[in-house]
Design a protein around this motif. Structure first.
Motif, PDB file in Angstrom:
ATOM      1  N   ALA A 234      48.537  92.457  24.464  1.00  0.00           N
ATOM      2  CA  ALA A 234      48.327  93.896  24.634  1.00  0.00           C
ATOM      3  C   ALA A 234      48.238  94.573  23.279  1.00  0.00           C
ATOM      4  O   ALA A 234      48.968  94.231  22.346  1.00  0.00           O
ATOM      5  CB  ALA A 234      49.455  94.518  25.464  1.00  0.00           C
ATOM      6  N   GLU A 235      47.373  95.537  23.190  1.00  0.00           N
ATOM      7  CA  GLU A 235      47.161  96.265  21.945  1.00  0.00           C
ATOM      8  C   GLU A 235      48.142  97.424  21.840  1.00  0.00           C
ATOM      9  O   GLU A 235      48.448  98.079  22.839  1.00  0.00           O
ATOM     10  CB  GLU A 235      45.730  96.797  21.916  1.00  0.00           C
ATOM     11  N   PRO A 236      48.669  97.709  20.645  1.00  0.00           N
ATOM     12  CA  PRO A 236      49.513  98.895  20.503  1.00  0.00           C
ATOM     13  C   PRO A 236      48.697 100.159  20.731  1.00  0.00           C
ATOM     14  O   PRO A 236      47.496 100.199  20.451  1.00  0.00           O
ATOM     15  CB  PRO A 236      50.008  98.813  19.053  1.00  0.00           C
ATOM     16  N   SER A 237      49.353 101.169  21.254  1.00  0.00           N
ATOM     17  CA  SER A 237      48.653 102.432  21.497  1.00  0.00           C
ATOM     18  C   SER A 237      48.577 103.291  20.242  1.00  0.00           C
ATOM     19  O   SER A 237      47.869 104.297  20.219  1.00  0.00           O
ATOM     20  CB  SER A 237      49.352 103.218  22.612  1.00  0.00           C
ATOM     21  N   SER A 238      49.303 102.896  19.194  1.00  0.00           N
ATOM     22  CA  SER A 238      49.297 103.652  17.945  1.00  0.00           C
ATOM     23  C   SER A 238      49.998 102.836  16.876  1.00  0.00           C
ATOM     24  O   SER A 238      50.775 101.928  17.172  1.00  0.00           O
ATOM     25  CB  SER A 238      50.015 104.996  18.130  1.00  0.00           C
TER      26      SER A 238
ATOM     27  N   PRO B  39      54.014 109.327  24.948  1.00  0.00           N
ATOM     28  CA  PRO B  39      54.158 108.957  26.364  1.00  0.00           C
ATOM     29  C   PRO B  39      55.584 108.552  26.724  1.00  0.00           C
ATOM     30  O   PRO B  39      55.995 108.676  27.870  1.00  0.00           O
ATOM     31  CB  PRO B  39      53.203 107.767  26.527  1.00  0.00           C
ATOM     32  N   ALA B  40      56.320 108.027  25.752  1.00  0.00           N
ATOM     33  CA  ALA B  40      57.717 107.621  25.970  1.00  0.00           C
ATOM     34  C   ALA B  40      58.395 107.626  24.608  1.00  0.00           C
ATOM     35  O   ALA B  40      58.124 106.772  23.761  1.00  0.00           O
ATOM     36  CB  ALA B  40      57.795 106.237  26.602  1.00  0.00           C
ATOM     37  N   SER B  41      59.282 108.582  24.393  1.00  0.00           N
ATOM     38  CA  SER B  41      59.857 108.780  23.065  1.00  0.00           C
ATOM     39  C   SER B  41      61.113 107.942  22.864  1.00  0.00           C
ATOM     40  O   SER B  41      61.615 107.285  23.780  1.00  0.00           O
ATOM     41  CB  SER B  41      60.194 110.258  22.853  1.00  0.00           C
TER      42      SER B  41
ATOM     43  N   LEU C 123      57.288 101.279  23.409  1.00  0.00           N
ATOM     44  CA  LEU C 123      56.644 100.271  24.240  1.00  0.00           C
ATOM     45  C   LEU C 123      56.597  98.962  23.452  1.00  0.00           C
ATOM     46  O   LEU C 123      56.338  98.971  22.248  1.00  0.00           O
ATOM     47  CB  LEU C 123      55.231 100.735  24.604  1.00  0.00           C
ATOM     48  N   THR C 124      56.840  97.848  24.118  1.00  0.00           N
ATOM     49  CA  THR C 124      56.932  96.559  23.429  1.00  0.00           C
ATOM     50  C   THR C 124      55.717  96.251  22.546  1.00  0.00           C
ATOM     51  O   THR C 124      55.890  95.837  21.390  1.00  0.00           O
ATOM     52  CB  THR C 124      57.170  95.422  24.436  1.00  0.00           C
TER      53      THR C 124
END
Length: 524
Positions: A32-36, A118-120, A44-45
């Motif tokens: 999975a690619e990081p979102s940032s 999205p999730a802090s 997120l992992t």
């Protein structure tokens, strides 16, 4: 002749240098690619494991999540609500600036409130006040005792005080620097993250000169890249390929049972849930608010079949937030037994003998076999008498919609598949994040996307997370877990068995937190 020998020697030396340089490189395939590349944008992992190379926390956790010194070299409890930390001396950020107390203060100010997160990381930071004693000493104060202080400080990386105002877009472009063993070199969204060795790293010379991390979402493609030699290591070996690859003499495999639970969230905050309708397509009062309906949904899921057929045996059925080998778990809870007739009876008792229409959602490619699990669950609930539609969505879009995509910034979906990893090494953060009443300012229910709320769970959890005595805290966490599970706050499915594979000659240290780190691999 002299010139020929000299030229040949030069070519040989160049080849040796090239081989040596290549031996210091590692190419890692992730699922999975990081979102940032912003270290605080998304808890997120896929993001956290990349960030851990560049930005370090005050506290480290080893492969089994045991506490180790990180940027904090030592600590002590001053009183019930005060911890003192001595910071590592002679640490520099990648830009050459010195690390110290002001950087910790800047991180605590920025990390909980990154725009559009999205999730802090607020659940680990809010309620803590950082005071500077001197450049290498800080004190962290809390309103109540914080027995999990060290576990929580292991969850987020420290940035430079100069980066406090840096935007997510600037982080993505590589503007900021950390203190980690590897430096940001290149980020090409959808293709690669390239890191280079931090030659001045305070923890000793890192193993690899260059680390190339390739997001390869397709399982067959990731395996093929390993077998062809295009990658040295891959994570999340497809369950269908584990036994075959174990027999391949060109490869080395290593596994660890994950602390991640794969589960379903249920919409508990709306009377009219957007993806639930009556059989005729008309409106229906949200059936997920009925305990018997939730029990029926859980009972209709054949967990052993999902583990054996979908996960190829590479998982264990789940009964709660983390495997019961962890401290603070309930030994009384067992995975819900499959009983289709019993589930139908419960549905009838709830006045829904004919069922209802339901669309279930989940990510596609975020968790092992997630789309297949979603389809299997849909089929099982169809046998219960529901009209089920299944939608699997690319991860980035899914998590945004599952968190704040609905009206008023609420979760969009009615019933949806997700996963949660217990970063603190016990179920405290899972209970707090997933099933306590959502309260952003208090850092409670940060990932409670179903908006479940139970005053008993809230009250016990609030006491547990401030109870220093481990035995008492474990008992309280087990009690809160039992209440939440019996109330079907979530529907747990299974704990995956995580497997990494590498080309022969690479050693692997598997991690229970699922993180794929260059630091976990070495040449044999």
């Amino acid at each position: 002749m002299f010139r020929s020998k000299f030229a040949a020697a030069g070519v040989f030396a160049a080849l040796m240098m090239s081989t040596s340089a290549y031996a210091q490189d590692i190419r890692i395939g992730v699922s999975a690619e990081p979102s940032s590349m912003d270290p605080h944008f998304h808890n997120l992992t896929p993001n956290n494991q990349i960030m851990r190379h560049i930005y370090e926390p005050l506290i480290f956790m080893d492969s089994k999540q045991a506490i180790k010194p990180g940027l904090a070299q030592s600590w002590k409890v001053v009183d019930d609500t005060t911890w003192e930390f001595k910071l590592q001396p002679n640490v520099k950020f990648h830009d050459g600036s010195p690390f110290g107390a002001d950087d910790v203060i800047a991180t605590f100010a920025r990390a909980p409130d990154v725009p559009k997160s999205p999730a802090s990381f607020g659940a680990y930071i809010r309620g803590k006040t950082v005071e500077k004693v001197d450049d290498l000493t800080i004190r962290i104060k809390t309103a109540a005792p914080a027995p999990l202080m060290l576990n929580q400080l292991a969850q987020f990386g420290i940035i430079s005080r100069n980066s406090k105002a840096t935007t997510t877009e600037e982080f993505n472009a590589g503007k900021a620097a950390g203190t980690g063993p590897y430096k940001y070199t290149e980020y090409v969204a959808g293709d690669r993250i390239v890191l280079s060795r931090n030659e001045a790293y305070w923890g000793g010379k890192p193993t690899w000169g260059k680390v190339t991390i390739k997001p390869v979402k397709s399982d067959p493609t990731r395996v093929a890249a390993l077998l062809s030699g295009d990658l040295d290591v891959i994570e999340t070996v497809p369950t269908a390929d584990v036994q075959r690859l174990k027999k391949d003499e060109r490869l080395t495999l290593a596994s660890a049972l994950s602390n991640r639970v794969i589960y379903f969230h249920l919409d508990r905050h709306r009377e009219d849930s957007p993806f639930i309708k009556a059989k005729d397509g008309g409106p229906i009062k949200n059936p997920l608010n009925d305990l018997k309906v939730r029990q029926a949904l859980s009972m209709a899921l054949n967990r052993p079949a999902i583990v054996e057929r979908i996960m190829e045996g590479e998982a264990e059925p789940a009964s709660q937030f983390v495997p019961d080998s962890y401290t603070g778990t309930s030994k009384n809870l067992k995975p819900t037994a499959f009983d289709l007739n019993g589930a139908k009876k419960l549905l009838e008792e709830a006045g829904l003998k004919n069922g209802f229409k339901l669309t279930i959602h989940g990510p596609n490619g975020r968790y092992t076999n997630d789309a297949k699990i979603l389809e299997a669950a849909g089929q099982m609930w169809s046998r219960l008498g529901l009209d089920v539609s299944v939608e699997s969505i690319p991860s980035a879009n899914f998590f945004s919609r599952a968190s704040t995509g609905g009206a008023g910034g609420t979760p969009e979906f009615s019933l949806f598949l997700v996963g949660w990893s217990a970063g603190t090494g016990e179920p405290s953060d899972s209970v707090k994040a997933l099933v306590t009443t959502y309260d952003k300012n208090a850092g409670m229910g940060a990932a409670n996307r179903g908006r479940y709320s139970n005053p008993k769970v809230d009250a016990i959890t609030k006491v547990a997370i401030t109870t220093v005595d481990e035995t008492k805290r474990s008992a309280l966490l087990a009690e809160a877990t039992e209440i939440a599970m019996k109330d079907i706050a979530i529907i747990p499915l299974h704990y995956p068995l995580n497997t990494w594979a590498a080309r022969k000659g690479f050693a692997i240290e598997p991690r229970s937190d699922e993180y794929t780190l260059a630091m976990s691999f070495r040449k044999q």
